[in-house]
Scaffold this active site. Structure first.
Site, PDB file in Angstrom:
ATOM      1  N   ASP A   8       0.856  -1.185   0.000  1.00 26.85           N
ATOM      2  CA  ASP A   8       0.000   0.000   0.000  1.00 26.85           C
ATOM      3  C   ASP A   8       0.894   1.238   0.000  1.00 26.85           C
ATOM      4  OD1 ASP A   8      -2.013   1.836   0.319  1.00 26.85           O
ATOM      5  OD2 ASP A   8      -2.422   1.320   2.411  1.00 26.85           O
ATOM      6  N   ASP A 103      -3.066   2.043  -5.866  1.00 28.22           N
ATOM      7  CA  ASP A 103      -1.826   1.979  -5.088  1.00 28.22           C
ATOM      8  C   ASP A 103      -1.794   0.834  -4.091  1.00 28.22           C
ATOM      9  OD1 ASP A 103      -3.743   3.238  -3.349  1.00 28.22           O
ATOM     10  OD2 ASP A 103      -2.049   3.798  -2.081  1.00 28.22           O
ATOM     11  N   GLU A 104      -2.690  -0.133  -4.265  1.00 27.54           N
ATOM     12  CA  GLU A 104      -2.786  -1.198  -3.280  1.00 27.54           C
ATOM     13  C   GLU A 104      -2.977  -2.540  -3.970  1.00 27.54           C
ATOM     14  OE1 GLU A 104      -5.604  -1.792   0.353  1.00 27.54           O
ATOM     15  OE2 GLU A 104      -5.830   0.243  -0.409  1.00 27.54           O
TER      16      GLU A 104
HETATM   17 MG   LIG Z   1      -2.249   3.942   0.010  1.00 28.18          MG
END
Ligand SMILES: [Mg+2]
Length: 364
Positions: A8, A103-104
């Site tokens: 993350d 983003d994960e």
């Molecule tokens: Mg993040």
């Protein structure tokens, strides 16, 4: 026993903006809408958080808390490029990647042989490479199951790594507040509190049958999570249409011939990644991307001549043609494939996604 890594990025949108413009890196920065037009903060950096600025807060209120807050309109296509670059690194370690957002992602590295199969070392390497090659930081969690890896990535944020080895699962979950469990939002947490349930140990003590009576199907899920059980697999997306790797030079490269050694290396990395895919992916097109020192960018493609055989000459010709479009020094070189997926494969696209929280907060 599985080895799952959850990655993350830290304050992703804001981190990208700081990376793109180092002059603002020490200022309180947020990405979000115009305060004068009822805009909302989407992400903010840690300097802004000191002032109490948070995701989902109105931009006007954020500006009140932090008068010097720099609010930048979001540039999703830029963030998408960073996201793709992160995924390119993930896929050098495993084909089993389940993206949850830009983003994960979950990575299943159970079968990975890198670093003698150490998920901890793989996670450290991924964090390090993203930092060095992309210029942002990510946090990682390592655990035998998905939900624990996600909790773990949040444990040492920002720029942290937290590992829950199999033999530490029970001692980790026992005192874990139920509010940390996926699917437990504020409403469920309050209901659980009315039964005296605050931690996973409390969940187990309360007992399965009573949980099912009070919470239905979710009661069983709660009971499983309270023991560190989560049978969900990492759902790798098989609908990937392309694959690429790229390299940003430490110093811009002036001469065309000096790009060629790097091209060789990139093709090797690409080949290695391609070899981890199953056989349904046949290479349809070669792509080369060149970013010049003035940040202008060109991409150029050609049909692959022989299926499945990666030929250096075709890529070299593309680099040559792309470079001659601008004849400037080069900042970044990338190579990739587009795939031709079997029609059947297209119909079997799996659903991805995580358990939705009842009142999910924006992930950072
Ligand atoms: Mg993040």
């Amino acid at each position: 026993m599985k080895k799952i890594i959850h990655i993350d990025a830290d304050c992703f949108f804001a981190a990208v903006e700081m990376r793109e413009n180092p002059n603002i890196a020490n200022l309180p920065v947020a990405v979000g809408g115009d305060p004068n037009k009822r805009g909302v903060i989407s992400t903010c950096n840690y300097q802004a958080r000191v002032f109490g600025v948070k995701s989902a807060m109105s931009s006007a209120y954020a500006r009140k808390l932090c008068p010097n807050l720099l609010i930048i309109p979001s540039r999703i296509s830029l963030y998408k490029q960073y996201s793709d670059a992160m995924h390119a690194i993930f896929s050098e370690f495993t084909p089993y990647i389940e993206p949850l957002s830009l983003d994960e992602a979950y990575l299943d590295v159970s079968e990975s042989e890198d670093f003698s199969g150490s998920a901890t070392l793989i996670a450290e390497e991924i964090r390090d490479r993203i930092h060095r090659e992309i210029g942002i930081t990510v946090s990682a969690g390592v655990a035998p199951v998905k939900f624990l890896s996600k909790i773990a990535s949040d444990w040492q944020k920002p720029n942290g790594l937290f590992v829950i080895p199999p033999d530490a699962v029970m001692s980790f979950v026992d005192p874990l507040p139920v509010r940390k469990l996926p699917g437990v939002g504020q409403v469920t947490a309050e209901k659980l509190a009315r039964y005296g349930i605050y931690t996973c140990l409390d969940v187990r003590t309360y007992g399965l049958s009573k949980l099912i009576r009070q919470f239905g199907v979710f009661g069983r899920r709660l009971y499983e999570m309270s023991q560190g059980i989560d049978n969900r697999d990492v759902q790798a997306r098989s609908n990937r249409k392309s694959m690429s790797v790229e390299h940003t030079f430490e110093h811009d490269v002036e001469r065309l011939e000096d790009l060629m050694p790097e091209l060789q290396e990139l093709i090797e990395r690409l080949t290695l990644r391609y070899s981890k895919l199953d056989s349904s992916y046949s290479i349809h097109t070669y792509m080369v991307k060149i970013k010049f020192s003035d940040f202008s960018q060109t991409t150029i493609e050609t049909s692959a001549r022989t299926r499945g055989v990666i030929d250096y000459e075709s890529f070299a010709r593309l680099v040559n043609a792309g470079w001659h479009r601008e004849r400037k020094s080069v900042r970044l070189l990338g190579v990739g494939f587009r795939f031709k997926l079997d029609d059947v494969e297209q119909l079997l696209l799996p659903f991805g996604g995580d358990f939705p929280d009842e009142d999910s907060t924006q992930s950072e």
